[in-house]
Scaffold this motif. Structure first.
Motif, PDB file in Angstrom:
ATOM      1  N   GLU A  97      -7.176   3.377  12.686  1.00 30.70           N
ATOM      2  CA  GLU A  97      -6.193   4.216  12.013  1.00 30.70           C
ATOM      3  C   GLU A  97      -5.234   3.335  11.230  1.00 30.70           C
ATOM      4  O   GLU A  97      -4.570   2.449  11.780  1.00 30.70           O
ATOM      5  N   SER A  98      -5.193   3.548   9.918  1.00 26.04           N
ATOM      6  CA  SER A  98      -4.332   2.715   9.072  1.00 26.04           C
ATOM      7  C   SER A  98      -3.185   3.495   8.455  1.00 26.04           C
ATOM      8  O   SER A  98      -2.211   2.922   8.005  1.00 26.04           O
ATOM      9  N   GLY A  99      -3.332   4.818   8.371  1.00 21.77           N
ATOM     10  CA  GLY A  99      -2.287   5.640   7.778  1.00 21.77           C
ATOM     11  C   GLY A  99      -2.371   5.744   6.274  1.00 21.77           C
ATOM     12  O   GLY A  99      -1.671   6.546   5.669  1.00 21.77           O
ATOM     13  N   VAL A 100      -3.224   4.926   5.625  1.00 20.96           N
ATOM     14  CA  VAL A 100      -3.341   4.954   4.166  1.00 20.96           C
ATOM     15  C   VAL A 100      -4.770   5.284   3.776  1.00 20.96           C
ATOM     16  O   VAL A 100      -5.053   6.311   3.180  1.00 20.96           O
ATOM     17  N   TYR A 101      -5.710   4.412   4.127  1.00 23.89           N
ATOM     18  CA  TYR A 101      -7.125   4.631   3.867  1.00 23.89           C
ATOM     19  C   TYR A 101      -7.894   3.963   4.998  1.00 23.89           C
ATOM     20  O   TYR A 101      -7.324   3.266   5.838  1.00 23.89           O
ATOM     21  N   GLY A 102      -9.190   4.198   5.057  1.00 20.41           N
ATOM     22  CA  GLY A 102      -9.959   3.762   6.202  1.00 20.41           C
ATOM     23  C   GLY A 102     -10.052   2.251   6.353  1.00 20.41           C
ATOM     24  O   GLY A 102     -10.197   1.522   5.373  1.00 20.41           O
ATOM     25  N   TYR A 103      -9.957   1.776   7.570  1.00 23.16           N
ATOM     26  CA  TYR A 103     -10.154   0.370   7.891  1.00 23.16           C
ATOM     27  C   TYR A 103     -11.164   0.241   9.013  1.00 23.16           C
ATOM     28  O   TYR A 103     -11.342   1.163   9.832  1.00 23.16           O
TER      29      TYR A 103
END
Length: 222
Positions: A97-103
């Motif tokens: 979970e990055s909060g912006v885009y997938g990691y």
């Protein structure tokens, strides 16, 4: 590709597995239950059959990471043999979970089938975004790559790419090289479940600057 490298990638489902038979006839199998965020981060377990003895281990996943029900051919866990008998490497490619885009976060373990300590952490975890990937070059060598995101550019704008090669050891990682592309690339193919590396145009592949080729983890290089 490492000789004897075996991946069993089943169709996308909530439960998947990978298996490997070593030269000493030991059989390794890792099984995972896919998770999601928020609420459930899934699970992973390892089963080892060696000299008529069965051993199992549950792998503790980071609270913010989970095995993904990913596209076929991009497994959440991979097994590859070590150069020493009775040993193998287990790689977990987990969503984060990055909060912006997938990691993605890759966590590696050394499996020692005849030792009391069955699983030993190998190196340090490394991460890349949905715009990157990685591959194992050998029992201790790994390379991974990702867009080099720079403000104020949008995430899907053309970016330079970084390619990093490391050696993994139980004490940590040693960086062998870190290179950056001269040109920028707009790599947005990560959202296409049918796209394999052979479909990526050569002039659109950032790794062509390094005389290499993009692959997704779990797929062999052509």
């Amino acid at each position: 590709m490492i000789p004897g490298f075996v991946i069993l990638a089943l169709p996308v489902s909530e439960t998947d597995s990978a298996s490997l038979k070593l030269r000493d006839n030991s059989i390794l199998k890792v099984r995972w239950v896919c998770g999601h965020h928020p609420g459930r981060n899934g699970s992973m377990s390892l089963c080892v059959l060696h000299a008529n003895r069965k051993r199992t281990a549950n792998l503790k996943l980071p609270s913010e990471a989970w095995p993904q029900a990913d596209y076929a051919g991009r497994p959440a866990a991979m097994l590859s043999p070590d150069t020493r008998a009775g040993r193998a490497v287990l790689d977990l490619t987990l969503c984060v979970e990055s909060g912006v885009y997938g990691y993605r976060r890759v966590i590696s373990y050394l499996i020692q089938v005849s030792k009391n300590n069955l699983l030993v952490p190998l190196g340090q975890p490394f991460e890349f975004s949905d715009f990157g990937s990685w591959r194992r070059l050998g029992p201790r060598r790994v390379e991974y790559w990702d867009a080099d995101f720079q403000e104020p550019l949008a995430h899907r704008a053309p970016h330079h790419y970084k390619l990093v090669e490391i050696i993994q050891a139980t004490a940590g990682n040693r960086v062998l090289s870190s290179r950056k592309t001269k040109k920028t690339y707009n790599c947005s193919w990560e959202s296409d479940p049918n796209l394999r590396e052979s479909n990526i145009r050569r002039d659109s592949d950032p790794l062509q600057e390094f005389k290499s080729q993009w692959i997704w983890w779990g797929l062999s290089r052509h």
